[in-house]
Scaffold this motif. Sequence first.
Motif, PDB file in Angstrom:
ATOM      1  N   ASN A   1     -22.640 -24.605 -29.222  1.00 46.72           N
ATOM      2  CA  ASN A   1     -21.696 -23.643 -28.690  1.00 46.72           C
ATOM      3  C   ASN A   1     -21.575 -22.829 -29.706  1.00 46.72           C
ATOM      4  OD1 ASN A   1     -20.791 -25.057 -26.202  1.00 46.72           O
ATOM      5  ND2 ASN A   1     -20.419 -26.687 -27.714  1.00 46.72           N
ATOM      6  N   GLY A   2     -22.333 -22.822 -30.928  1.00 45.57           N
ATOM      7  CA  GLY A   2     -22.231 -22.085 -32.117  1.00 45.57           C
ATOM      8  C   GLY A   2     -23.268 -20.717 -31.847  1.00 45.57           C
ATOM      9  N   TYR A   3     -23.387 -19.875 -32.910  1.00 50.18           N
ATOM     10  CA  TYR A   3     -24.228 -18.746 -32.850  1.00 50.18           C
ATOM     11  C   TYR A   3     -25.978 -19.468 -32.726  1.00 50.18           C
ATOM     12  CZ  TYR A   3     -20.880 -16.004 -34.502  1.00 50.18           C
ATOM     13  OH  TYR A   3     -19.666 -14.940 -34.845  1.00 50.18           O
ATOM     14  N   ALA A   4     -26.762 -18.730 -31.658  1.00 50.05           N
ATOM     15  CA  ALA A   4     -27.833 -18.929 -31.552  1.00 50.05           C
ATOM     16  C   ALA A   4     -28.678 -17.908 -32.504  1.00 50.05           C
ATOM     17  CB  ALA A   4     -28.444 -18.790 -30.293  1.00 50.05           C
ATOM     18  N   PRO A   5     -30.056 -18.182 -32.649  1.00 49.96           N
ATOM     19  CA  PRO A   5     -30.740 -17.206 -33.353  1.00 49.96           C
ATOM     20  C   PRO A   5     -30.789 -16.238 -32.715  1.00 49.96           C
ATOM     21  CG  PRO A   5     -32.199 -19.182 -33.252  1.00 49.96           C
ATOM     22  CD  PRO A   5     -30.684 -19.509 -32.504  1.00 49.96           C
ATOM     23  N   SER A   6     -30.961 -14.831 -33.422  1.00 49.95           N
ATOM     24  CA  SER A   6     -30.658 -13.581 -32.985  1.00 49.95           C
ATOM     25  C   SER A   6     -31.667 -13.159 -31.754  1.00 49.95           C
ATOM     26  CB  SER A   6     -30.643 -12.579 -33.829  1.00 49.95           C
ATOM     27  OG  SER A   6     -31.889 -12.519 -34.876  1.00 49.95           O
TER      28      SER A   6
END
Length: 399
Positions: free
Chosen positions: A65-70
């Motif tokens: 649920n956090g940031y994924a790779p851009s």
Amino acid sequence: MVVRPARHIENVRYAIRNVVAEAHRLETQGQHILYLNIGDPLKFDFQTPPHLIEAVHRAMRDGHNGYAPSAGILTAREAISRECANRGIPNISPDDVVVTTGASEALELALTALLDPGERVLLPSPGYPLYNALMAKLSTEGVPYSLDEENGWSLDLEEIDRLCTPGTRAILLCNPNNPTGAVLDREVLEGLLEIARRRGLVILSDEIYDKLIYDKPHVATASLATDVPILTFNGLSKGYLACGWRVGWMVFCNAHLMPELRAAVQRLADARLCGPAPQQYAIAPALDGPQDHIPEMMARLRRRRDLMVRRINAIPGLSVVEPAAAFYAMPRLQLPGVTSDEAFVMSLLRETGVLFVHGSGFGQKPGTTHFRVVFLPPEDILTAAFDRLEAFVHAHHAR
């Protein structure tokens, strides 16, 4: 104090949603509206495949649920590279893929990285209104090329070649096309690639409807050339019935021809952090998993398309080219007294409650008038809408 908005967005319009405001106003007054205006299957009797919902649910439960790779999670980019191979597009690695917030963001990132102010891109007319909106946002020039209604909404290669100038950077395709439902022939695509090859242009190929085909085969543009820089755009919204998840992607095809452009897109992707993270875990299950929902969906859409074509072509003064893909059509109005398709659409809405989108919102040949119809609703709703349309035409525009 009055805050002035930027002048370069003064001409940004989005006809598909602009007409909805009037429909909502009428609803508040008690009028029942039949919505044939927006391409969201989930507004009707279609559902997201359960295994995709479970994949996203599992990702959330497992803490993704956090940031994924851009550029997107690796398993998604690997699945997209395999899908490209299945579509005949060679030599795509996960590093050639960027996962985005819908295909719309993919287009914006690509155009932002490619264009300087004042540079030109050739755009289909009729075409999806987002394209012109992005050009206005970037202070660049969208140059329309005509799709030929008399030739199945195909394009004219001689016109495209004639429209190219030293300031032209790219040609944008929407294939299958929104709003016409047309699919371009292989020979036309090969001719277009030859123009791009000779003039040093990038091809931007929006193929978001490539799964929604009736009879005519769809050919991926990038399957036809290894010596032309091609960016392909796609996503889960249409073929996998997940519009609201906003999961899209771009693929750098023949990436060795555009390493600096790919690096520029990556910098922009880094700056905006990432696309929606949990939803990316549905990409591999979608592309690699069961595809049963597609033939079932297309069987229903075929019946609705055939109903739409039969009913529209039976109304004097209206005609429509049978769509080869997707769930849109672009009927033509040739009615006495009708000079504005927007006025026709709004009058029809106010009197009958049937909501289409005016063709001028997508672009059309000068001197012609059209409207776009979405034939996603079930047959009983379509029948009611076309009954009202026919009665309206007979009442106001009888020959």
